[in-house]
Design a protein around this motif. Structure first.
Motif, PDB file in Angstrom:
ATOM      1  N   SER A   1      -2.642   8.826   4.369  1.00  0.00           N
ATOM      2  CA  SER A   1      -1.918   9.689   3.433  1.00  0.00           C
ATOM      3  C   SER A   1      -0.875   8.889   2.668  1.00  0.00           C
ATOM      4  O   SER A   1      -0.325   7.911   3.176  1.00  0.00           O
ATOM      5  N   THR A   2      -0.574   9.316   1.464  1.00  0.00           N
ATOM      6  CA  THR A   2       0.488   8.686   0.681  1.00  0.00           C
ATOM      7  C   THR A   2       1.856   9.254   1.029  1.00  0.00           C
ATOM      8  O   THR A   2       2.870   8.797   0.499  1.00  0.00           O
ATOM      9  N   GLN A   3       1.909  10.256   1.893  1.00  0.00           N
ATOM     10  CA  GLN A   3       3.177  10.843   2.323  1.00  0.00           C
ATOM     11  C   GLN A   3       3.217  10.893   3.844  1.00  0.00           C
ATOM     12  O   GLN A   3       2.214  10.606   4.503  1.00  0.00           O
TER      13      GLN A   3
ATOM     14  N   GLY B   1       1.350  22.863  31.288  1.00  0.00           N
ATOM     15  CA  GLY B   1       2.462  23.375  30.502  1.00  0.00           C
ATOM     16  C   GLY B   1       2.603  22.733  29.137  1.00  0.00           C
ATOM     17  O   GLY B   1       3.111  23.355  28.196  1.00  0.00           O
ATOM     18  N   TYR B   2       2.189  21.468  29.021  1.00  0.00           N
ATOM     19  CA  TYR B   2       2.311  20.766  27.736  1.00  0.00           C
ATOM     20  C   TYR B   2       1.118  19.839  27.559  1.00  0.00           C
ATOM     21  O   TYR B   2       0.697  19.153  28.492  1.00  0.00           O
ATOM     22  N   LEU B   3       0.583  19.816  26.343  1.00  0.00           N
ATOM     23  CA  LEU B   3      -0.514  18.917  25.985  1.00  0.00           C
ATOM     24  C   LEU B   3      -0.128  18.152  24.733  1.00  0.00           C
ATOM     25  O   LEU B   3       0.101  18.730  23.673  1.00  0.00           O
ATOM     26  N   ASN B   4      -0.028  16.817  24.875  1.00  0.00           N
ATOM     27  CA  ASN B   4       0.196  15.971  23.702  1.00  0.00           C
ATOM     28  C   ASN B   4      -1.158  15.679  23.079  1.00  0.00           C
ATOM     29  O   ASN B   4      -2.002  15.000  23.671  1.00  0.00           O
ATOM     30  N   LEU B   5      -1.376  16.210  21.899  1.00  0.00           N
ATOM     31  CA  LEU B   5      -2.666  16.110  21.221  1.00  0.00           C
ATOM     32  C   LEU B   5      -2.839  14.756  20.536  1.00  0.00           C
ATOM     33  O   LEU B   5      -1.859  14.103  20.172  1.00  0.00           O
ATOM     34  N   HIS B   6      -4.092  14.364  20.320  1.00  0.00           N
ATOM     35  CA  HIS B   6      -4.326  13.150  19.545  1.00  0.00           C
ATOM     36  C   HIS B   6      -3.818  13.370  18.125  1.00  0.00           C
ATOM     37  O   HIS B   6      -3.138  12.505  17.579  1.00  0.00           O
ATOM     38  N   GLY B   7      -4.156  14.495  17.508  1.00  0.00           N
ATOM     39  CA  GLY B   7      -3.494  14.993  16.303  1.00  0.00           C
ATOM     40  C   GLY B   7      -3.144  13.972  15.247  1.00  0.00           C
ATOM     41  O   GLY B   7      -1.971  13.778  14.935  1.00  0.00           O
ATOM     42  N   THR B   8      -4.147  13.343  14.625  1.00  0.00           N
ATOM     43  CA  THR B   8      -3.884  12.268  13.673  1.00  0.00           C
ATOM     44  C   THR B   8      -3.463  12.740  12.292  1.00  0.00           C
ATOM     45  O   THR B   8      -3.023  11.942  11.472  1.00  0.00           O
ATOM     46  N   ALA B   9      -3.633  14.021  11.999  1.00  0.00           N
ATOM     47  CA  ALA B   9      -3.348  14.622  10.685  1.00  0.00           C
ATOM     48  C   ALA B   9      -4.450  14.358   9.672  1.00  0.00           C
ATOM     49  O   ALA B   9      -4.264  14.604   8.478  1.00  0.00           O
ATOM     50  N   THR B  10      -5.602  13.881  10.112  1.00  0.00           N
ATOM     51  CA  THR B  10      -6.758  13.851   9.217  1.00  0.00           C
ATOM     52  C   THR B  10      -7.436  15.219   9.280  1.00  0.00           C
ATOM     53  O   THR B  10      -7.392  15.890  10.315  1.00  0.00           O
ATOM     54  N   PRO B  11      -8.047  15.659   8.181  1.00  0.00           N
ATOM     55  CA  PRO B  11      -8.616  17.016   8.164  1.00  0.00           C
ATOM     56  C   PRO B  11      -9.611  17.273   9.283  1.00  0.00           C
ATOM     57  O   PRO B  11      -9.560  18.314   9.951  1.00  0.00           O
ATOM     58  N   ALA B  12     -10.522  16.338   9.542  1.00  0.00           N
ATOM     59  CA  ALA B  12     -11.556  16.577  10.555  1.00  0.00           C
ATOM     60  C   ALA B  12     -10.993  16.525  11.965  1.00  0.00           C
ATOM     61  O   ALA B  12     -11.270  17.398  12.792  1.00  0.00           O
ATOM     62  N   ASN B  13     -10.214  15.497  12.268  1.00  0.00           N
ATOM     63  CA  ASN B  13      -9.732  15.322  13.641  1.00  0.00           C
ATOM     64  C   ASN B  13      -8.993  16.549  14.138  1.00  0.00           C
ATOM     65  O   ASN B  13      -9.260  17.057  15.225  1.00  0.00           O
ATOM     66  N   ASP B  14      -8.039  17.035  13.360  1.00  0.00           N
ATOM     67  CA  ASP B  14      -7.164  18.093  13.857  1.00  0.00           C
ATOM     68  C   ASP B  14      -7.909  19.405  14.083  1.00  0.00           C
ATOM     69  O   ASP B  14      -7.709  20.069  15.105  1.00  0.00           O
TER      70      ASP B  14
ATOM     71  N   LEU C   1       0.844  -1.184   0.000  1.00  0.00           N
ATOM     72  CA  LEU C   1       0.000   0.000   0.000  1.00  0.00           C
ATOM     73  C   LEU C   1       0.888   1.245   0.000  1.00  0.00           C
ATOM     74  O   LEU C   1       1.802   1.351   0.838  1.00  0.00           O
ATOM     75  N   PRO C   2       0.678   2.201  -0.906  1.00  0.00           N
ATOM     76  CA  PRO C   2       1.556   3.378  -0.980  1.00  0.00           C
ATOM     77  C   PRO C   2       1.282   4.358   0.158  1.00  0.00           C
ATOM     78  O   PRO C   2       0.371   5.188   0.085  1.00  0.00           O
ATOM     79  N   CYS C   3       2.053   4.255   1.202  1.00  0.00           N
ATOM     80  CA  CYS C   3       1.903   5.124   2.362  1.00  0.00           C
ATOM     81  C   CYS C   3       3.192   5.059   3.171  1.00  0.00           C
ATOM     82  O   CYS C   3       4.155   4.402   2.767  1.00  0.00           O
ATOM     83  N   TRP C   4       3.218   5.739   4.293  1.00  0.00           N
ATOM     84  CA  TRP C   4       4.360   5.720   5.203  1.00  0.00           C
ATOM     85  C   TRP C   4       3.910   5.112   6.525  1.00  0.00           C
ATOM     86  O   TRP C   4       2.782   5.329   6.971  1.00  0.00           O
ATOM     87  N   ILE C   5       4.817   4.354   7.143  1.00  0.00           N
ATOM     88  CA  ILE C   5       4.476   3.667   8.386  1.00  0.00           C
ATOM     89  C   ILE C   5       5.602   3.832   9.412  1.00  0.00           C
ATOM     90  O   ILE C   5       6.745   4.119   9.071  1.00  0.00           O
ATOM     91  N   GLY C   6       5.236   3.619  10.663  1.00  0.00           N
ATOM     92  CA  GLY C   6       6.218   3.575  11.744  1.00  0.00           C
ATOM     93  C   GLY C   6       6.373   2.145  12.216  1.00  0.00           C
ATOM     94  O   GLY C   6       5.567   1.655  13.004  1.00  0.00           O
ATOM     95  N   ARG C   7       7.370   1.446  11.702  1.00  0.00           N
ATOM     96  CA  ARG C   7       7.554   0.011  11.945  1.00  0.00           C
ATOM     97  C   ARG C   7       8.673  -0.228  12.952  1.00  0.00           C
ATOM     98  O   ARG C   7       9.722   0.420  12.898  1.00  0.00           O
TER      99      ARG C   7
ATOM    100  N   ALA D   1      -2.426  21.734   4.718  1.00  0.00           N
ATOM    101  CA  ALA D   1      -2.518  20.814   3.583  1.00  0.00           C
ATOM    102  C   ALA D   1      -2.554  19.347   4.021  1.00  0.00           C
ATOM    103  O   ALA D   1      -2.387  18.452   3.181  1.00  0.00           O
ATOM    104  N   ARG D   2      -2.758  19.085   5.294  1.00  0.00           N
ATOM    105  CA  ARG D   2      -2.782  17.691   5.773  1.00  0.00           C
ATOM    106  C   ARG D   2      -3.855  16.900   5.028  1.00  0.00           C
ATOM    107  O   ARG D   2      -4.920  17.420   4.681  1.00  0.00           O
ATOM    108  N   ASP D   3      -3.562  15.619   4.788  1.00  0.00           N
ATOM    109  CA  ASP D   3      -4.520  14.817   4.019  1.00  0.00           C
ATOM    110  C   ASP D   3      -4.651  13.396   4.542  1.00  0.00           C
ATOM    111  O   ASP D   3      -5.130  12.513   3.829  1.00  0.00           O
ATOM    112  N   GLY D   4      -4.212  13.146   5.765  1.00  0.00           N
ATOM    113  CA  GLY D   4      -4.400  11.807   6.308  1.00  0.00           C
ATOM    114  C   GLY D   4      -3.281  11.390   7.228  1.00  0.00           C
ATOM    115  O   GLY D   4      -2.271  12.073   7.397  1.00  0.00           O
ATOM    116  N   LEU D   5      -3.458  10.222   7.818  1.00  0.00           N
ATOM    117  CA  LEU D   5      -2.536   9.741   8.841  1.00  0.00           C
ATOM    118  C   LEU D   5      -1.488   8.803   8.267  1.00  0.00           C
ATOM    119  O   LEU D   5      -1.582   8.326   7.135  1.00  0.00           O
TER     120      LEU D   5
END
Length: 402
Positions: free
Chosen positions: A215-217, A293-306, A48-54, A225-229
């Motif tokens: 996202s494909t990137q 002082g710091y908040l780690n967001l869920h922040g998936t990089a999908t248009p709606a979530n963020d 699948l053309p995408c990027w992953i954290g393996r 310009a985010r377009d997916g996770l």
């Protein structure tokens, strides 16, 4: 709530094994994402053309022979993650103080060992009567359940307290902190091993892709310009214990949970569930939003979530808050996101090193002033983590110093 002491914590992700590997990568702004090299291939025969954290090396790390009953990729990662940062030595101290029957196991996951079940169905054996069954070597019933990793960890550690699996999609391993705090508060346990593990599999890759969320990137959280996770895999743990009256160290100070049930895969348009979870966590911690002082967001990089999460944060917090998503480093690790990003929040609290956002360079003007792309340094008293799951299942955590 009564504060819960955090005796140890660790994460193993695409960035490496243990908290020093995570910290070094966060400081160096070095991503763990790579072009997808994980099967199964699509109709064109290519991944699948995408990027992953393996996580590297799992293919060559079978479980010790005594644990062969639980053999699968997810439990391999669980076993690897347990070996880091003296977790097992600290756990032995807890067992010595309280007894194995007074230490709970609470594990979060979304897909558990479904990758093993996928393999079982591709290798179905046909009997003499024409019926199909799993091949003998993969017909291990416990592995084909959502509780596979929790059961494995309990047997691997010898703990005999309550053993619970939390499977609430991407909030799973944040909610383990809340579940453990309730067990301790109710007197059902004196300590808990909490954590989360999720690994790559076809159901994850193609399931999220079918929702048009991948996202494909490399993912770009909060970029206009985010377009997916980008998907990832990870395992992590923390050791919790009833806190003494007079001690130093890091603590779980509050948790907040909500279920807005707006839609199976889309957050509430005004982020009401997210607001309720964050406000509940702050109230339980007994602090004002301005003290975080710091908040780690869920922040998936999908248009709606963020955009929805940013609006919810902006409704509660001042613009002075440093808030960021770290999924550009690890990818979205699904049921393990809660523990991984709680570890990042604890590192920020302990070291005063606040991560920004990777891969993003054009801030979405619809998001509030709390969103920070650059890393920063600041001594902080409280750090938070947001984890939001499908179906509007939300959890926020507040960490502080004793």
């Amino acid at each position: 709530m009564t504060p819960i002491a955090i005796r140890a914590f660790s994460a193993t992700t695409a960035l490496g094994r243990g908290i020093e590997a995570q910290r070094e990568a966060l400081l160096a702004r070095r991503s763990g994402l790579r072009r997808n090299d994980f099967g199964p291939p699509g109709e064109d025969g290519a991944p699948l053309p995408c990027w992953i954290g393996r996580v590297d090396g799992l293919e060559a790390m079978p479980l010790p022979p005594q644990f062969a009953r639980w053999e699968c990729r997810n439990n391999r990662l669980a076993w690897l993650a347990l070996q880091q940062d003296d977790l097992l030595a600290t756990l032995a101290d807890l067992v010595e103080r309280h007894g194995a029957e007074r230490v709970a196991v609470v594990i979060g996951t979304s897909t558990s060992s479904i990758g093993e079940t996928e393999q079982a169905y591709t290798r179905l054996a046909t009997g003499a009567d024409g019926t199909s069954a799993f091949a003998t070597d993969i017909a291990r019933p416990i592995v084909h359940t959502v509780h596979a990793t929790g059961d494995f960890i309990q047997h691997a550690t010898g703990l005999r307290g309550p053993c619970i699996t939390v499977a609430t999609a991407c909030s799973s391993s944040a909610k383990v902190f809340a579940q453990a705090a309730r067990l301790i508060d109710a007197g059902l346990a004196d300590a808990a091993l909490v954590g989360g593990v999720d690994t790559m599999c076809g159901s994850v890759l193609y399931g999220f892709n079918s929702l048009q969320l991948v996202s494909t990137q490399p993912c770009r959280p909060f970029d206009e310009a985010r377009d997916g996770l980008s998907l990832g895999e990870a395992g992590g743990f923390a050791l919790l214990e009833r806190a003494g009256d007079d001690e130093a160290g890091l603590q779980l100070r509050g948790y907040g949970e909500s279920s807005d049930a707006h839609h199976m895969s889309t957050p509430h348009p005004q982020g009401l569930g997210a607001q309720y979870a964050m406000a509940d966590a702050l109230a339980r911690a007994g602090i004002d939003a301005a003290q975080v002082g710091y908040l780690n967001l869920h922040g998936t990089a999908t248009p709606a979530n963020d955009s929805i999460e940013a609006a919810a944060v902006n409704a509660l917090f001042p613009a002075t808050l440093h808030a960021s998503s770290t999924k550009g480093w690890t990818g979205h690790t699904l049921g393990a996101a809660g523990i991984v990003e709680s570890v990042f929040a604890l590192l920020a609290l302990h070291h005063g090193e606040l991560p920004g956002i990777l891969n993003s360079d054009a801030p979405d003007p619809a998001c509030g002033g709390q969103i920070r792309f650059d890393n920063a340094r600041a001594e902080i008293d409280y750090a938070m983590n947001n984890s939001f799951g499908f179906g509007g299942n939300n959890c926020s955590l507040v960490f502080g110093r004793a």
